[in-house]
Design an enzyme around this catalytic site. Structure first.
Site, mmCIF file in Angstrom:
data_model
loop_
_atom_site.group_PDB
_atom_site.id
_atom_site.type_symbol
_atom_site.label_atom_id
_atom_site.label_comp_id
_atom_site.label_asym_id
_atom_site.label_seq_id
_atom_site.Cartn_x
_atom_site.Cartn_y
_atom_site.Cartn_z
ATOM 1 N N TYR A 159 -27.181 -17.845 -19.616
ATOM 2 C CA TYR A 159 -26.454 -16.972 -18.245
ATOM 3 C C TYR A 159 -26.684 -18.125 -16.862
ATOM 4 C CZ TYR A 159 -25.375 -13.677 -15.172
ATOM 5 O OH TYR A 159 -24.545 -12.736 -14.553
ATOM 6 N N LYS A 166 -25.750 -14.382 -9.177
ATOM 7 C CA LYS A 166 -26.789 -13.061 -9.330
ATOM 8 C C LYS A 166 -27.612 -12.506 -7.886
ATOM 9 C CE LYS A 166 -23.090 -11.351 -11.392
ATOM 10 N NZ LYS A 166 -22.004 -10.368 -10.936
#
Length: 258
Positions: A159, A166
């Protein structure tokens, strides 16, 4: 006595539909089924052909281009919504981007340019949308919702740079909720688990993430865009009028497992 759930009379903007498998489309489909009027956006002329039939199916009154990295396009969407409706009740923000080579690389090797652009598109565009929505929600308030992912809290393989981006988005939700609460504007982040969407296909070894989610989640299944849509419909409804600043998961409980 049962009370029918309805979003009749509510109007809002859905940002981020790429195709019928998008989380944003799952949200839009459920909202439309519950009676909401929608403004649907598309990224560019290439994506328009994929999104246009979906907007027609949803009976979208407004169908507009919106690349948040192009100056003025996001503003134009809200301007058109104001012209047609006067006010809006919700905004669904389902937009994320990073340079593919940097997404596949280490965070420590990310460039200032790549990280800054990813942050602007994936996080600050939600802040900008919130500012634009505020003036269209002054009469009766409204709801702002963005999409996040568990990789903001824990290190998830592959990720990479999207994790801290995020995390910034989730923090922004809390601050926006505090700032806009006096105007009766509620702000939430929704955190879907791995789902086979176009956006997810850019993450390396994504099939492995989905397999792990099924294996280790308490419910042993994946969520779907429609599942996300049902939660979003609740959050923008009057049934959730005292909820704001939350992060809510749609991942079959995967986030609670070590």
């Amino acid at each position: 006595m049962s009370i029918p759930f309805s979003l009749e009379g509510k109007r809002g903007i859905v940002l981020g539909i790429a195709n019928r498998h998008s989380i944003a489309y799952g949200c839009a489909e459920v909202l439309s089924e519950q009676g909401a009027e929608l403004c649907i956006t598309y990224l560019n002329e290439k994506s328009k052909s994929f999104v246009s039939p979906l907007a027609e199916q949803l009976n979208s009154r407004l169908f507009l281009p919106c690349d948040v990295s192009n100056p003025g396009e996001l503003e134009s969407v809200f301007n058109e919504a104001e012209k047609v409706w006067g006010t809006i009740d919700f905004v669904i923000h389902s937009i994320a981007w990073s340079p593919l080579d940097e997404l596949h690389g280490r965070l420590v090797d990310s460039t200032s340019e790549g990280f800054s652009k990813a942050m602007d598109i994936s996080c600050h565009s939600f802040i900008r949308a919130s500012r634009l929505a505020e003036s269209l929600m002054k009469e009766k308030g409204g709801t702002l919702i963005t999409m996040t992912y568990y990789g903001s809290e824990k290190v998830v393989d592959h990720y990479n740079m999207m994790g801290p981006i995020k995390a910034a988005l989730e923090s922004s939700v809390r601050y926006l909720a505090a700032e806009l609460g006096a105007s009766n504007i509620r702000v939430h982040s929704v955190s879907p688990g791995p789902m086979p969407t176009r956006a997810a296909s850019g993450i390396e070894a994504f099939d492995g993430l989905m397999s792990d989610a099924v294996e280790r989640s308490p419910l042993h299944r994946l969520g779907s865009p429609d599942d996300v849509g049902r939660l979003v419909a609740f959050l923008i409804s009057d049934w959730a009028k005292t909820q704001t600043g939350s992060q809510m998961f749609v991942d079959a409980g995967h986030h609670i497992m070590a």
